[in-house]
Design an enzyme around this catalytic site. Structure first.
Site, PDB file in Angstrom:
ATOM      1  N   GLU A 234      -4.973   3.751   6.039  1.00 36.10           N
ATOM      2  CA  GLU A 234      -4.605   3.506   4.649  1.00 36.10           C
ATOM      3  C   GLU A 234      -5.157   4.644   3.787  1.00 36.10           C
ATOM      4  O   GLU A 234      -4.601   4.993   2.763  1.00 36.10           O
ATOM      5  CB  GLU A 234      -5.214   2.169   4.212  1.00 36.10           C
ATOM      6  CG  GLU A 234      -4.788   1.731   2.838  1.00 36.10           C
ATOM      7  CD  GLU A 234      -5.687   0.665   2.255  1.00 36.10           C
ATOM      8  OE1 GLU A 234      -6.713   1.011   1.635  1.00 36.10           O
ATOM      9  OE2 GLU A 234      -5.360  -0.522   2.404  1.00 36.10           O
TER      10      GLU A 234
ATOM     11  N   ARG B 192       0.826  -1.212   0.000  1.00 37.18           N
ATOM     12  CA  ARG B 192       0.000   0.000   0.000  1.00 37.18           C
ATOM     13  C   ARG B 192       0.866   1.271   0.000  1.00 37.18           C
ATOM     14  O   ARG B 192       0.588   2.239   0.695  1.00 37.18           O
ATOM     15  CB  ARG B 192      -0.954   0.047   1.202  1.00 37.18           C
ATOM     16  CG  ARG B 192      -1.981  -1.059   1.245  1.00 37.18           C
ATOM     17  CD  ARG B 192      -2.973  -0.939   0.083  1.00 37.18           C
ATOM     18  NE  ARG B 192      -4.089  -1.858   0.234  1.00 37.18           N
ATOM     19  CZ  ARG B 192      -4.073  -3.126  -0.170  1.00 37.18           C
ATOM     20  NH1 ARG B 192      -3.016  -3.627  -0.782  1.00 37.18           N
ATOM     21  NH2 ARG B 192      -5.137  -3.886  -0.002  1.00 37.18           N
TER      22      ARG B 192
ATOM     23  N   SER C 292     -10.658  -0.862   3.128  1.00 37.46           N
ATOM     24  CA  SER C 292      -9.911  -0.962   4.391  1.00 37.46           C
ATOM     25  C   SER C 292      -9.535   0.441   4.842  1.00 37.46           C
ATOM     26  O   SER C 292      -8.915   1.188   4.074  1.00 37.46           O
ATOM     27  CB  SER C 292      -8.634  -1.757   4.212  1.00 37.46           C
ATOM     28  OG  SER C 292      -8.912  -3.043   3.717  1.00 37.46           O
TER      29      SER C 292
HETATM   30  N1  EPU Z   1     -10.570 -10.673  10.305  1.00 38.34           N
HETATM   31  C1  EPU Z   1     -11.228 -10.731  11.516  1.00 38.34           C
HETATM   32  N2  EPU Z   1     -12.227  -9.837  11.741  1.00 38.34           N
HETATM   33  C2  EPU Z   1     -12.613  -8.911  10.828  1.00 38.34           C
HETATM   34  C3  EPU Z   1     -11.936  -8.854   9.599  1.00 38.34           C
HETATM   35  C4  EPU Z   1     -10.909  -9.737   9.356  1.00 38.34           C
HETATM   36  O1  EPU Z   1     -10.916 -11.540  12.373  1.00 38.34           O
HETATM   37  O2  EPU Z   1     -13.558  -8.158  11.110  1.00 38.34           O
HETATM   38  C5  EPU Z   1      -9.535 -11.677  10.011  1.00 38.34           C
HETATM   39  C6  EPU Z   1     -10.060 -12.676   8.963  1.00 38.34           C
HETATM   40  O3  EPU Z   1     -10.728 -13.733   9.571  1.00 38.34           O
HETATM   41  C7  EPU Z   1      -8.798 -13.142   8.293  1.00 38.34           C
HETATM   42  C8  EPU Z   1      -7.882 -11.931   8.385  1.00 38.34           C
HETATM   43  O4  EPU Z   1      -8.424 -11.069   9.380  1.00 38.34           O
HETATM   44  O5  EPU Z   1      -8.209 -14.200   8.994  1.00 38.34           O
HETATM   45  C9  EPU Z   1      -7.724 -11.197   7.057  1.00 38.34           C
HETATM   46  O6  EPU Z   1      -8.986 -10.747   6.591  1.00 38.34           O
HETATM   47  P1  EPU Z   1      -9.293 -10.510   5.024  1.00 38.34           P
HETATM   48  O7  EPU Z   1      -8.953 -11.711   4.249  1.00 38.34           O
HETATM   49  O8  EPU Z   1     -10.665  -9.967   4.937  1.00 38.34           O
HETATM   50  O9  EPU Z   1      -8.234  -9.436   4.581  1.00 38.34           O
HETATM   51  P2  EPU Z   1      -7.684  -8.088   5.251  1.00 38.34           P
HETATM   52  O10 EPU Z   1      -6.275  -8.311   5.664  1.00 38.34           O
HETATM   53  O11 EPU Z   1      -8.619  -7.571   6.295  1.00 38.34           O
HETATM   54  C10 EPU Z   1      -6.657  -7.170   3.022  1.00 38.34           C
HETATM   55  C11 EPU Z   1      -6.702  -5.893   2.240  1.00 38.34           C
HETATM   56  C12 EPU Z   1      -7.992  -5.780   1.437  1.00 38.34           C
HETATM   57  C13 EPU Z   1      -8.083  -6.972   0.503  1.00 38.34           C
HETATM   58  C14 EPU Z   1      -8.021  -8.255   1.336  1.00 38.34           C
HETATM   59  C15 EPU Z   1      -7.969  -9.510   0.484  1.00 38.34           C
HETATM   60  C16 EPU Z   1      -5.368  -4.319   3.525  1.00 38.34           C
HETATM   61  C17 EPU Z   1      -5.352  -3.113   4.398  1.00 38.34           C
HETATM   62  N3  EPU Z   1      -6.557  -4.754   3.132  1.00 38.34           N
HETATM   63  O12 EPU Z   1      -7.706  -7.103   3.997  1.00 38.34           O
HETATM   64  O13 EPU Z   1      -7.928  -4.602   0.652  1.00 38.34           O
HETATM   65  O14 EPU Z   1      -9.275  -6.952  -0.252  1.00 38.34           O
HETATM   66  O15 EPU Z   1      -6.818  -8.267   2.146  1.00 38.34           O
HETATM   67  O16 EPU Z   1      -6.734  -9.609  -0.152  1.00 38.34           O
HETATM   68  O17 EPU Z   1      -4.292  -4.842   3.218  1.00 38.34           O
HETATM   69  C18 EPU Z   1      -8.471  -2.280   0.700  1.00 38.34           C
HETATM   70  O18 EPU Z   1      -7.253  -2.056   0.709  1.00 38.34           O
HETATM   71  O19 EPU Z   1      -9.299  -1.348   0.693  1.00 38.34           O
HETATM   72  C19 EPU Z   1      -8.931  -3.649   0.716  1.00 38.34           C
HETATM   73  C20 EPU Z   1     -10.225  -3.967   0.791  1.00 38.34           C
END
Ligand code: EPU
Length: 340
Positions: free
Chosen positions: A336, A166, A240
Site C-alpha cells: 500500500e 486505497r 498498513s
Molecule cells: N487480523 C489477523 N491478524 C493480524 C491482523 C489482523 O488475524 O495480525 C485479522 C483481524 O482479526 C480481523 C481482520 O484481520 O479479523 C481485519 O483486521 P483490522 O480490523 O485490524 O483491519 P485491516 O483489514 O488489517 C484495514 C485498513 C486499516 C484500517 C482498518 C480499520 C487496509 C490495508 N488497512 O486494516 O488502515 O485502519 O482496516 O478499518 O485496508 C492503513 O491503511 O494504514 C490502515 C491502518
C-alpha cells in the site's frame, strides 16, 4: 517582494517520514505558499524534484538526489455554509489528525471515523485513506492540484478523482499533479454516524455510551487504533504496509475449506476481500523481529522500524513476507505504501 526560496543541502529526511528512515536529500526546501511552490518547480538547476507531504505512506530505500520539496502549506477555512452542510477547504500541509479534531470541535460530522490517521491533508486523497467503514471519498468535495509540467492549477471533482479502495487518479498517474488543497463536505448536526464496524460498537458499549456523538465515535476510533497500531512517534511505521487482497469467490471457498475461521468481507457476488494481516500472521511473521526491522506484535499488516533499520531492510522483509504468502496461499499481496 520576491523572496528567494531557502534551499538546504544534505538534509536528513528522518524527521519527515513516519518510518523514521535516515536517508539524505541532496537538496531540500520547505514551501509555505502555492506561489513559492510554483517558483521552486521552475528551478531548472534541479531536474529531479521529489514532493514530500506528511511522509506517512512511503518507504525510502535510498538517498534522494535532486530537490526534495516539502509541502508546508497550512490554512483551513469555511468556504460555504448551509443549514445542513459546510464546505471546509484545508491546505495540503495541514496535519490530518489535527484537522479532524478541529472539524469535530466546530461540531462538523464526517471525519470522526478517520481520526488518528498519520499524514497530511494533501496526501489523503491520493490513496483514498479509509478506516472503520469510512473512506475519504465519502467526505470529499473537490481538490486543487498543480500540473507539474504547465504549473496551472486544476480543480478535481469527486468523479475526476476516480476513487477506489486505497486508489485514485493521482495514485495511478504519479508525478503529474501536486495536490495543494482539499475541500470537504461535512455535516452539521444531526449527523448520521457510521458505527456498524464491530470494534466501534464494542468500544462504545464498553464505555456504556448509548447515544454517541461525533466526539464519542472519534474517541472510540482513537482507542481502537492506539490498542492495535503503533504510534509512529514511538515506533517507526507506515500503517498498513500491504493492501488487503481481493480474490475470486471460488478461490476463497477453497481457502475457507482449509481455514474455516478465515476473516473476510464480501466485495460483490464475484469477489471477496481477505485481510492481509491474517495471511501474514498465518505465515508466522507476527511479532517477529529481524535486526531493527519487524512485524508489529498486535497487527501483522504493520511493518515497524525499531530504530535504525534501513529502508532496504524493511523492503527485504516486505518481499520475504510477500513471497511466503504467495507460496502458502497462492495470493499476491501488494504494497500500500510507496517505495522509493
Ligand atoms: N487480523 C489477523 N491478524 C493480524 C491482523 C489482523 O488475524 O495480525 C485479522 C483481524 O482479526 C480481523 C481482520 O484481520 O479479523 C481485519 O483486521 P483490522 O480490523 O485490524 O483491519 P485491516 O483489514 O488489517 C484495514 C485498513 C486499516 C484500517 C482498518 C480499520 C487496509 C490495508 N488497512 O486494516 O488502515 O485502519 O482496516 O478499518 O485496508 C492503513 O491503511 O494504514 C490502515 C491502518
Amino acid at each position: 517582494m520576491d523572496k528567494k526560496p531557502s534551499i538546504q543541502q544534505n538534509v536528513s529526511l528522518k524527521p519527515y517520514n513516519t518510518f523514521g528512515i535516515d536517508v539524505k536529500a541532496a537538496n531540500f526546501v520547505s514551501v509555505v505558499s502555492v506561489e513559492e511552490l510554483k517558483n521552486v518547480l521552475q528551478l531548472k538547476k534541479f531536474p529531479h524534484k521529489f514532493i514530500l507531504g506528511g511522509g506517512s505512506n512511503m518507504l525510502l530505500t535510498k538517498n534522494v538526489d535532486g530537490l526534495v520539496i516539502h509541502l508546508n502549506l497550512t490554512k483551513k477555512e469555511i468556504i460555504e455554509e448551509t443549514n445542513d452542510h459546510v464546505l471546509v477547504k484545508a491546505q495540503a500541509g495541514e496535519n490530518w489528525h489535527e484537522f479532524v479534531l478541529w472539524s469535530l470541535e466546530q461540531g462538523f460530522g464526517g471525519l470522526e471515523n478517520l481520526s488518528l490517521i498519520p499524514g497530511n491533508v494533501g496526501t489523503a486523497p491520493i490513496q483514498n485513506i479509509g478506516a472503520y467503514g469510512v473512506e475519504l471519498k465519502d467526505v470529499f468535495y473537490s481538490c486543487e492540484a498543480i500540473d507539474i509540467q504547465t504549473l496551472e492549477t486544476a480543480t478535481f471533482t469527486k468523479e475526476d478523482c476516480k476513487f477506489g479502495y486505497r486508489d485514485s487518479y493521482f495514485k495511478r498517474n504519479k508525478g503529474q499533479y501536486i495536490i495543494t488543497s482539499v475541500t470537504f463536505k461535512l455535516s452539521k448536526a444531526p449527523h448520521t454516524l457510521n458505527i456498524s464496524y464491530g470494534a466501534i460498537e464494542a468500544e462504545l458499549s464498553k464505555k456504556e455510551i448509548e447515544n454517541p456523538g461525533i466526539k464519542d465515535v472519534s474517541n472510540a476510533v482513537i482507542a481502537i487504533r492506539q490498542s492495535k497500531l503503533p504510534d509512529p512517534k514511538v515506533l517507526g511505521n507506515s500503517g498498513s504496509f500491504f493492501k488487503n487482497p481481493v480474490i475470486g469467490v471460488q478461490e476463497f471457498e477453497k481457502l475457507q475449506e482449509k481455514h474455516p475461521t478465515i476473516p473476510h468481507y464480501i466485495v460483490s457476488n464475484e469477489e471477496v476481500k481477505v485481510p492481509a494481516g491474517w495471511l501474514i500472521e498465518q505465515c508466522g511473521f507476527k511479532g517477529k523481529r529481524f535486526g531493527d526491522a519487524g512485524v508489529h506484535k498486535n497487527q501483522a499488516l504493520v511493518l515497524v522500524n525499531y530504530g535504525n533499520a534501513t529502508g532496504e531492510e524493511i523492503w527485504d522483509l516486505a518481499l520475504r513476507i510477500q513471497q511466503k504468502v504467495k507460496e502458502t496461499f497462492q495470493i499476491e499481496i501488494e504494497p500500500e505504501v510507496n517505495v522509493y
